[in-house]
Every structure is written in structure tokens, then in C-alpha cells.
Scaffold this motif. Structure first.
Motif, mmCIF file in Angstrom:
data_model
loop_
_atom_site.group_PDB
_atom_site.id
_atom_site.type_symbol
_atom_site.label_atom_id
_atom_site.label_comp_id
_atom_site.label_asym_id
_atom_site.label_seq_id
_atom_site.Cartn_x
_atom_site.Cartn_y
_atom_site.Cartn_z
ATOM 1 N N ASP A 56 0.727 -1.351 0.198
ATOM 2 C CA ASP A 56 -0.063 0.062 -0.146
ATOM 3 C C ASP A 56 0.788 1.548 -0.022
ATOM 4 N N GLU B 86 -3.795 -5.708 -6.742
ATOM 5 C CA GLU B 86 -4.911 -5.167 -7.634
ATOM 6 C C GLU B 86 -5.470 -3.745 -7.035
ATOM 7 N N ARG B 87 -5.957 -3.895 -5.996
ATOM 8 C CA ARG B 87 -6.344 -2.673 -5.316
ATOM 9 C C ARG B 87 -5.579 -1.292 -5.360
ATOM 10 N N ASN B 88 -4.240 -1.528 -5.742
ATOM 11 C CA ASN B 88 -3.477 -0.349 -5.817
ATOM 12 C C ASN B 88 -3.017 0.094 -7.458
ATOM 13 N N GLU C 117 -4.414 -9.228 -3.607
ATOM 14 C CA GLU C 117 -5.639 -8.098 -3.650
ATOM 15 C C GLU C 117 -4.899 -7.096 -3.505
ATOM 16 N N ALA C 118 -3.756 -6.859 -2.598
ATOM 17 C CA ALA C 118 -3.280 -5.346 -2.247
ATOM 18 C C ALA C 118 -2.712 -4.793 -3.611
#
Ligand SMILES: [Ca+2]
Ligand SMILES: [Ca+2]
Length: 507
Positions: A228, A284-286, A281-282
Motif C-alpha cells: 500500500d 490489484e487494489r493499488n 488483492e493489495a
């Protein structure tokens, strides 16, 4: 500042940022003691759901013939971070012990060091198990628990070989039961901890109230936090995430306890998969998926602590395809899952049957970042990038791949042929070498893995020319200090012979 100068400056800055952005972020996830049959998408009889690893398999390339450098922790980790087989180092068998000094030689170019040189931010979050310089009371270093100054700074280790940041519990089933962050311990480990037998952990000094269940979630949370943070910067990052599971202590957290309905080990394997999912997921989310190479692999085969028979009775099969397990020269010791995802470079659902090794990660990362490795580094590492881009490439990347058992017994693998220079498993499964010798089995074993994947029919006496060829390859690799093209390099202490090698000294 004049507007023209400002514009030129701004343009230059954009171009630097663009160049930096061209270098991919790299995440290497290394699970601990998890054989190739532990991923549902790769073993239909697994009987445990692994949705996140399945998603990686479907979204990237998976290798069916990938091998850890060794069948145990430390030497495989050495190979991942240096691109060099660990038997070239001082470690000829076994692992680095409690309180032992660093294994990675000072001055050696490492994977994080190489990436740092190129402007990467580098972090290791999780299990280290490659040795540290423990601070001695009154100064200097020590390898004795009683002499350690636990308020001091631990040096060498992860911070000494190119990582900007380290967080983890060095070896989670060993004392000290503390967090280490950039060389500082989270407290003085002054309590003698005793854990229930079902964890499979050692006892020893640690922090009062230490919970084995907290280790995996905490290193996962820290890895996600790191992604993140670094996703927001212009510099590329390298995250090495050596997971502590499903190795002992078998300690599924509250969220996963009882979830499989099978066993604590099965719960822990599910949690391992979930943690991989958190990292994916981190990414993708970023919004950094396109420019991030994620590799998932494991350091050796499944440990018998998983309790194969008990699991089998409950419909879980962890030994579907291969013989043996952790510590062995048999396939179950060192054949591991190897999955890479990099959208835009790797096509979804790609498969490769190339024989590869975990030592290949370093040359692959060099290739992916246009870095020219010097001849003194990554002596056994071959880039996989060509196969990432085109999985139909079947011309062997390696002439041969070398694997190593816990007792330091050698395996040479070339095409369909595999030779084990030991009479038994070379590790823990039956027959151990001493038993095999008693049974009068031949000193060496040669198998045709195409016809005989379970390593049952020893062809050593009927194929002398293959035996001679494979032995010759090993001798060449030892004496040249490398298995890739290039100038010969020294092994540790210029040593070109030791007792596990299958020829006589001076031969
Ligand atoms: Ca391991
Ligand atoms: Ca520990």
C-alpha cells in the motif's frame, strides 16, 4: 525560475519517473514446507480449497517441474537470494542453527542488492533463517544464547545483504520468540515459553504472552501495508515475503481454526492460501497489477508433520504424484509449485514443463529489469523470462538441474533422467540411507521420471552410460564453481570435493 527552464525540468522529471515506472515491481512469495501437490488447481485430489493460488495458476504461468535447490529451508533460501546453489557455500548439509552467523557471504551480489542498485526499495517480511550477527554483551558478535545482548542491534542477515527493511520472526518455531524489525528486537526475550505439543514448536526464550497464532497474520498485514505504501511512490519495489506456513508451529489463527473441518494443518494450509490472496488483492487494489511480477513458490516439499495418513483418511491427498517428502532426495523433497503472474507479459493459464530451479529467480529478475549480471554472481541461475513470454519454448533452459537433500546427498536431473547419489531417501522417508544400505540396495539410484515418476525401478545397473554422463555433469558443475556459461568461480574455501560427492578425492 524562467518558464522554459521549468518546463525542461518538469519534462526531465517526468522522463525519470517514466523510466523508473518501466521497471516492474517484484514480489516473491515463498511458502514454507509446501509440496507441489498442495495447490488444488494442480492436484484434483487435494481435498482442500486453495482459491487464491488457483486464481494465480489461472491468471499466470505454472511450472510442473520446478525444484527447490534443497529439500530443507536454509539452503533453498540461500539459492533464491543469490542464484547460486547453497552447497557451494560453507553449508554442505542441514540448515543454519539457532544463533548462527550469516550464511550469505559478505560482498556477494544478492537479489535484493541487485535490485537496490537499480533504484528499488527492498523489503523482506517474514522468516529469514539465513543467520545473523547476534550482538555480544560488551561488544562484538556471538553464536551463544547466554552471551547475547538482547537490547543491542542484530547485524548482517537480511539488512546485510541488500534489504532496506526487515520485519519478522527469524525462525518461528525457534527462540527467540520476538519480532525483529531492522535489527532491533521488539523486547527483551526474558521469559521461558513452553508451547503445547500440537504446535510442533521448540520451547525457549521469548516475550511474555507470545502467541504463535499471531505470526502469519502479522507478517501478512505488514506485507500488505508495505505494498500500500510503496505503490504510491515512483520507485519500483521488491518485496520478498517468506511465509512462515504451513511449517510448524501449526498455528491457524482464530479466523481459520476449524474452517477445513479436517485438521489444524488443513486449516493452516487454507490460511496460507488466504494470505497469498491478501497480497494479490493489495496489488490489484493499488492498480499496479500490470507492472508487477508476482512469483509464488515454496522452499521444499511437505513435512510429515502434516500427518499424511490422517489426512488421507479424511480425503486429503498431499502425495498424489511424487514419492517422499521434505528432507528427501526423492521428488517429494524438492518438487515445488512455481507460479508467476505478470499481466501483459505472461498469458493467463500458461503451463510449462521446463525443468527449472528456484535459483533461477535471480537471473529472471535481472532479465526483467535489463540488468547484466557479473560473472561473479548468480552462478547457477538461468532466466525464465523467455518461457514467461512464450511457454511453448521446450528447448531446455538448463543442461541439468541439481537438487540436494537434508544430509547433503546430490540429485542430478537432466531431461527424463534423474540420478540420486544415495541408496535411500537421502532424507527422512523410508528407507533412510542407512536402512537402504542394510537392505543391500545399490549405492545410487537412476530413474526415468517419464516412465516411472514414483521412483520405483532403479535403472542404475542397466544404464551405465547415463550414470557416467550425469556424474560427469555434477563434477563439471562443482569444479567450475558454476553451472551456467561464464568464467569459473571459486566455491567456499576453493573446496571442490567433500564426502557426499560421488567420486573420490583427487579423482
Ligand atoms: Ca522449509
Ligand atoms: Ca523465533
Amino acid at each position: 525560475m524562467g518558464s522554459r527552464v521549468g518546463a525542461v525540468l518538469a519534462a526531465a522529471m517526468v522522463s525519470v519517473a517514466a523510466q523508473a515506472a518501466e521497471k516492474p515491481n517484484i514480489i516473491v512469495i515463498l511458502a514454507d514446507d509446501m509440496g507441489v501437490d498442495s495447490v488444488a488447481e494442480l492436484n484434483e485430489k487435494l481435498g482442500i480449497k486453495t482459491p487464491h493460488l488457483d486464481k494465480m495458476v489461472k491468471g499466470g504461468i505454472s511450472f510442473g517441474d520446478a525444484h527447490s535447490g534443497s529439500a530443507v529451508c536454509t539452503p533453498t533460501r540461500y539459492g533464491v537470494l543469490t542464484g547460486r546453489y547453497a552447497w557451494r557455500s560453507r553449508l554442505k548439509s542441514g540448515i543454519v542453527g539457532k544463533w548462527e552467523r550469516p550464511l550469505i557471504e559478505e560482498g556477494r551480489l544478492t537479489l535484493p542488492g541487485m535490485l537496490k542498485e537499480q533504484g528499488y526499495d527492498t523489503a523482506c517480511i517474514g522468516k529469514w533463517h539465513l543467520g545473523w550477527n547476534w550482538p555480544k554483551k560488551g561488544g562484538g558478535y556471538t553464536q551463544k544464547q547466554g552471551e547475547i545482548d538482547f537490547t543491542g542491534t542484530i547485524e548482517g542477515g537480511a539488512m546485510g545483504c541488500g534489504f532496506d527493511y526487515y520485519f519478522g520472526d527469524d525462525v518461528p518455531n525457534w527462540p527467540p520468540f520476538v519480532w525483529i524489525e531492522n535489527g532491533k528486537m521488539s523486547g527483551v526475550p526474558d521469559t521461558n515459553l513452553k508451547f503445547a505439543a500440537h504446535y510442533g514448536s521448540n520451547n525457549g526464550i521469548g516475550l511474555k504472552g507470545w502467541k504463535l497464532e499471531d505470526v502469519l497474520p502479522e507478517i501478512t498485514r505488514r506485507s500488505v501495508k508495505y505494498i500500500d505504501e510503496k505503490a504510491k511512490t515512483d520507485d519500483p519495489f521488491f518485496l520478498y515475503f517468506p511465509m512462515t506456513s504451513p511449517h510448524t508451529p501449526i498455528a491457524p489463527s482464530e479466523q481459520f481454526k476449524g474452517k477445513s473441518g479436517i485438521s489444524a494443518y488443513a486449516d493452516f494450509l487454507m490460511e496460507t492460501d488466504w494470505c497469498v490472496g491478501q497480497v494479490l488483492e493489495a496489488v490489484e487494489r493499488n492498480g499496479i497489477s500490470e507492472n508487477t511480477l508476482v512469483i509464488f513458490t515454496t522452499d521444499n516439499g511437505t513435512s510429515p508433520k502434516a500427518k499424511f495418513e490422517e489426512l488421507r483418511e479424511k480425503g486429503v491427498e498431499l502425495q498424489e504424484h511424487w514419492r517422499g517428502y521434505k528432507a528427501d532426495a526423492f521428488e517429494g523433497g524438492h518438487r515445488v509449485p512455481f507460479i508467476a503472474v505478470w499481466p501483459g507479459v505472461i498469458k493467463p493459464g500458461a503451463k510449462s514443463e521446463q525443468t527449472i530451479s528456484l535459483v533461477d529467480i535471480m537471473a529472471t529478475c535481472a532479465d526483467a529489469t535489463d540488468y547484466k549480471l557479473p560473472e561473479t554472481a548468480a552462478e547457477d541461475s538461468v532466466s525464465l523470462l523467455e518461457v514467461f513470454k512464450d511457454p511453448s519454448v521446450t528447448k531446455p533452459l538448463h543442461e541439468a538441474v541439481i537438487c540436494h537433500s537434508i544430509t547433503g546427498q546430490f540429485v542430478v536431473r537432466k531431461g527424463r533422467w534423474k540420478i540420486l547419489f544415495c541408496p535411500g531417501s537421502g532424507g527422512w522417508s523410508a528407507p533412510k540411507d542407512a536402512q537402504a544400505k542394510k537392505q543391500g540396495l545399490p549405492d545410487w539410484q537412476l530413474y526415468d521420471l517419464v516412465k516411472d515418476p514414483k521412483e520405483i525401478n532403479n535403472l542404475v545397473n542397466t544404464n551405465p552410460e547415463v550414470v557416467a554422463e550425469l556424474k560427469g555433469i555434477l563434477k563439471k558443475y562443482v569444479e567450475q564453481g558454476r553451472s551456467t556459461p561464464g568464467a569459473a568461480q571459486p566455491n567456499h574455501n576453493q573446496q571442490n570435493w567433500w564426502p557426499q560427492l560421488p567420486w573420490q578425492k583427487g579423482e
